[in-house]
Enzyme design. Structure first.
Site, mmCIF file in Angstrom:
data_model
loop_
_atom_site.group_PDB
_atom_site.id
_atom_site.type_symbol
_atom_site.label_atom_id
_atom_site.label_comp_id
_atom_site.label_asym_id
_atom_site.label_seq_id
_atom_site.Cartn_x
_atom_site.Cartn_y
_atom_site.Cartn_z
ATOM 1 N N ASP A 51 0.820 -1.157 -0.072
ATOM 2 C CA ASP A 51 0.065 -0.075 0.077
ATOM 3 C C ASP A 51 0.964 1.149 0.003
ATOM 4 O O ASP A 51 0.528 2.265 0.486
ATOM 5 C CB ASP A 51 -1.124 -0.017 1.252
ATOM 6 C CG ASP A 51 -2.016 0.978 1.263
ATOM 7 O OD1 ASP A 51 -2.573 1.160 2.053
ATOM 8 O OD2 ASP A 51 -2.211 1.437 -0.061
ATOM 9 N N ASP A 110 -3.397 -2.963 -2.467
ATOM 10 C CA ASP A 110 -4.508 -2.065 -2.626
ATOM 11 C C ASP A 110 -4.296 -1.035 -3.858
ATOM 12 O O ASP A 110 -3.187 -1.192 -4.260
ATOM 13 C CB ASP A 110 -4.251 -1.123 -1.013
ATOM 14 C CG ASP A 110 -5.640 -0.221 -1.049
ATOM 15 O OD1 ASP A 110 -5.316 0.972 -0.382
ATOM 16 O OD2 ASP A 110 -6.577 -0.658 -1.720
ATOM 17 N N ASN A 111 -5.507 -0.737 -4.286
ATOM 18 C CA ASN A 111 -5.495 0.467 -5.022
ATOM 19 C C ASN A 111 -5.089 -0.038 -6.605
ATOM 20 O O ASN A 111 -4.326 0.589 -7.441
ATOM 21 C CB ASN A 111 -4.246 1.553 -4.937
ATOM 22 C CG ASN A 111 -4.665 2.281 -3.527
ATOM 23 O OD1 ASN A 111 -3.531 2.305 -2.701
ATOM 24 N ND2 ASN A 111 -5.631 2.792 -3.145
ATOM 25 N N LYS A 127 2.761 3.511 -5.492
ATOM 26 C CA LYS A 127 1.944 2.440 -6.483
ATOM 27 C C LYS A 127 2.946 1.931 -7.374
ATOM 28 O O LYS A 127 3.078 0.915 -8.028
ATOM 29 C CB LYS A 127 1.052 2.995 -7.435
ATOM 30 C CG LYS A 127 -0.245 3.648 -6.392
ATOM 31 C CD LYS A 127 -0.389 2.831 -5.073
ATOM 32 C CE LYS A 127 -1.068 3.439 -3.682
ATOM 33 N NZ LYS A 127 -0.965 2.589 -2.521
ATOM 34 N N GLU A 153 -11.474 4.194 -0.886
ATOM 35 C CA GLU A 153 -11.870 4.476 0.264
ATOM 36 C C GLU A 153 -12.652 5.666 0.487
ATOM 37 O O GLU A 153 -12.591 6.694 -0.104
ATOM 38 C CB GLU A 153 -10.617 4.755 1.379
ATOM 39 C CG GLU A 153 -9.547 5.604 1.001
ATOM 40 C CD GLU A 153 -8.437 4.756 0.371
ATOM 41 O OE1 GLU A 153 -8.895 3.748 -0.504
ATOM 42 O OE2 GLU A 153 -7.184 5.344 0.090
HETATM 43 O O1 LIG Z 1 -0.544 7.146 -2.967
HETATM 44 C C1 LIG Z 1 -1.091 6.253 -2.147
HETATM 45 N N1 LIG Z 1 -0.418 5.624 -1.305
HETATM 46 C C2 LIG Z 1 1.061 5.824 -1.219
HETATM 47 C C3 LIG Z 1 1.190 5.310 0.211
HETATM 48 C C4 LIG Z 1 2.238 6.003 0.676
HETATM 49 C C5 LIG Z 1 2.849 5.832 2.160
HETATM 50 O O2 LIG Z 1 3.708 4.798 2.209
HETATM 51 C C6 LIG Z 1 5.108 5.310 2.410
HETATM 52 N N2 LIG Z 1 6.029 4.851 1.536
HETATM 53 C C7 LIG Z 1 5.884 5.156 0.191
HETATM 54 N N3 LIG Z 1 7.100 4.354 -0.378
HETATM 55 C C8 LIG Z 1 7.573 3.821 0.628
HETATM 56 C C9 LIG Z 1 8.767 3.014 0.453
HETATM 57 N N4 LIG Z 1 9.472 2.580 -0.559
HETATM 58 C C10 LIG Z 1 9.165 3.041 -1.823
HETATM 59 C C11 LIG Z 1 9.946 4.327 -1.993
HETATM 60 O O3 LIG Z 1 11.519 4.082 -1.652
HETATM 61 N N5 LIG Z 1 9.220 2.494 1.551
HETATM 62 C C12 LIG Z 1 8.395 2.795 3.058
HETATM 63 N N6 LIG Z 1 7.606 3.653 3.118
HETATM 64 C C13 LIG Z 1 7.040 4.162 1.667
HETATM 65 C C14 LIG Z 1 4.751 7.171 2.268
HETATM 66 O O4 LIG Z 1 5.582 7.672 3.147
HETATM 67 C C15 LIG Z 1 3.273 6.943 2.794
HETATM 68 O O5 LIG Z 1 3.212 6.702 4.366
HETATM 69 C C16 LIG Z 1 -2.560 6.125 -2.266
HETATM 70 C C17 LIG Z 1 -3.328 7.128 -3.033
HETATM 71 C C18 LIG Z 1 -4.831 7.049 -2.827
HETATM 72 C C19 LIG Z 1 -5.469 8.148 -3.838
HETATM 73 C C20 LIG Z 1 -6.430 7.876 -4.637
HETATM 74 C C21 LIG Z 1 -7.351 8.622 -5.368
HETATM 75 C C22 LIG Z 1 -6.843 10.090 -5.324
HETATM 76 F F1 LIG Z 1 -7.452 10.865 -5.757
HETATM 77 C C23 LIG Z 1 -6.046 10.296 -4.569
HETATM 78 C C24 LIG Z 1 -5.164 9.553 -3.550
HETATM 79 C C25 LIG Z 1 -5.457 6.015 -2.339
HETATM 80 C C26 LIG Z 1 -4.715 5.148 -1.750
HETATM 81 O O6 LIG Z 1 -5.425 4.075 -0.885
HETATM 82 C C27 LIG Z 1 -3.356 5.126 -1.611
HETATM 83 O O7 LIG Z 1 -2.725 4.025 -1.168
HETATM 84 MG MG LIG Z 2 -4.031 2.682 -0.516
#
Ligand SMILES: O=C(NC/C=C/[C@H]1O[C@@H](n2cnc3c(NCCO)ncnc32)[C@H](O)[C@@H]1O)c1cc(-c2ccc(F)cc2)cc(O)c1O
Ligand SMILES: [Mg+2]
Length: 214
Positions: free
Chosen positions: A141, A169-170, A144, A199
């Site tokens: 999650d 997810d997503n 993406k 969600e």
């Molecule tokens: O973008 C979404 N999720 C991202 C999550 C990021 C979280 O995870 C952390 N994260 C990211 N990459 C890494 C990583 N590793 C990778 C980098 O090295 N290693 C560790 N942690 C990581 C971030 O710091 C955040 O805490 C999303 C968007 C919509 C959405 C839908 C419709 C809309 F209009 C708008 C938004 C709905 C959803 O359910 C979604 O999950």
């Molecule tokens: Mg999500």
């Protein structure tokens, strides 16, 4: 200084949820996101699908990529059998700080190990640093475009065994096209799409469950 959305979400948990009661924490976050501010938690509708996969699998080891505020961390951990472990990776320190408090409010610190850092760096260190051989369940999650590279990395690091389940997810919104194509085309996975909604909205989204065949 202005508070952030995760901080306001945490405030809603402390105000409306009962300490030590994970379900009340989940409910408080869902209410906050429906009534006050949308946030990217897996949410109540997809959360029920997540719950059913966890209860069917009864996993001993779980990896979560992308903790954010800890909503799905709490949902999963509240369903784990005793001695089961959930490792959750989060590289944003501000989100990690909020998630730690949400997990603590739910009383689930003993089942959850929140590790601050990037999945790409931490996955190769899992076996030696966190004494994990393989994961029974991985919940994806995070960013993406990282689902596919991190899945390949988990394969290469031997973190998946026959029967390990990836739950993503997503896969529709925002979408993970390369990941979806990979797990659906690969003979090493048996994939299934669980149709749902983004969600707190009526927009289509869903979870992809992929069983690693070894
Ligand atoms: O973008 C979404 N999720 C991202 C999550 C990021 C979280 O995870 C952390 N994260 C990211 N990459 C890494 C990583 N590793 C990778 C980098 O090295 N290693 C560790 N942690 C990581 C971030 O710091 C955040 O805490 C999303 C968007 C919509 C959405 C839908 C419709 C809309 F209009 C708008 C938004 C709905 C959803 O359910 C979604 O999950
Ligand atoms: Mg999500």
């Amino acid at each position: 200084t202005q508070s952030t959305r995760p901080q306001r979400l945490l405030g809603a948990v402390k105000k409306n949820a009962t300490r030590g009661d994970p379900r009340s924490v989940v409910k408080a976050i869902d209410q906050f996101c429906r009534q006050k501010e949308w946030a990217m938690n897996v949410g109540d509708e997809k959360g029920c699908i997540l719950d059913s996969v966890v209860s069917e699998l009864n996993p001993a080891t779980v990896l979560e990529l992308g903790t954010y505020c800890g909503y799905s961390t709490v949902r999963i951990a509240s369903m784990l059998p005793p001695h089961a472990k959930l490792i959750t990776l989060e590289f944003n320190p501000d989100y990690a700080a909020v998630a730690r408090q949400v997990i603590a409010w739910a009383g689930l610190e003993d089942k959850v190990q929140l590790v601050e850092g990037a999945s790409g760096d931490l996955i190769p260190k899992m076996s030696e640093q966190f004494e994990v051989e393989t994961f029974d369940l991985v919940f994806l999650d995070h960013w993406k475009d990282r689902y596919l590279p991190d899945t390949k990395l988990m394969e290469e690091c031997g973190l998946l065994k026959k029967g390990s389940v990836l739950l993503a997810d997503n896969v529709i919104c925002p979408g993970t096209p390369e990941y979806l194509e990979y797990v659906r085309a690969s003979p090493r996975y048996e994939s299934q799409y669980f149709r749902s909604h983004l969600e707190y909205t009526k927009v289509e989204d869903g979870l992809e469950k992929s069983v690693f065949l070894g």
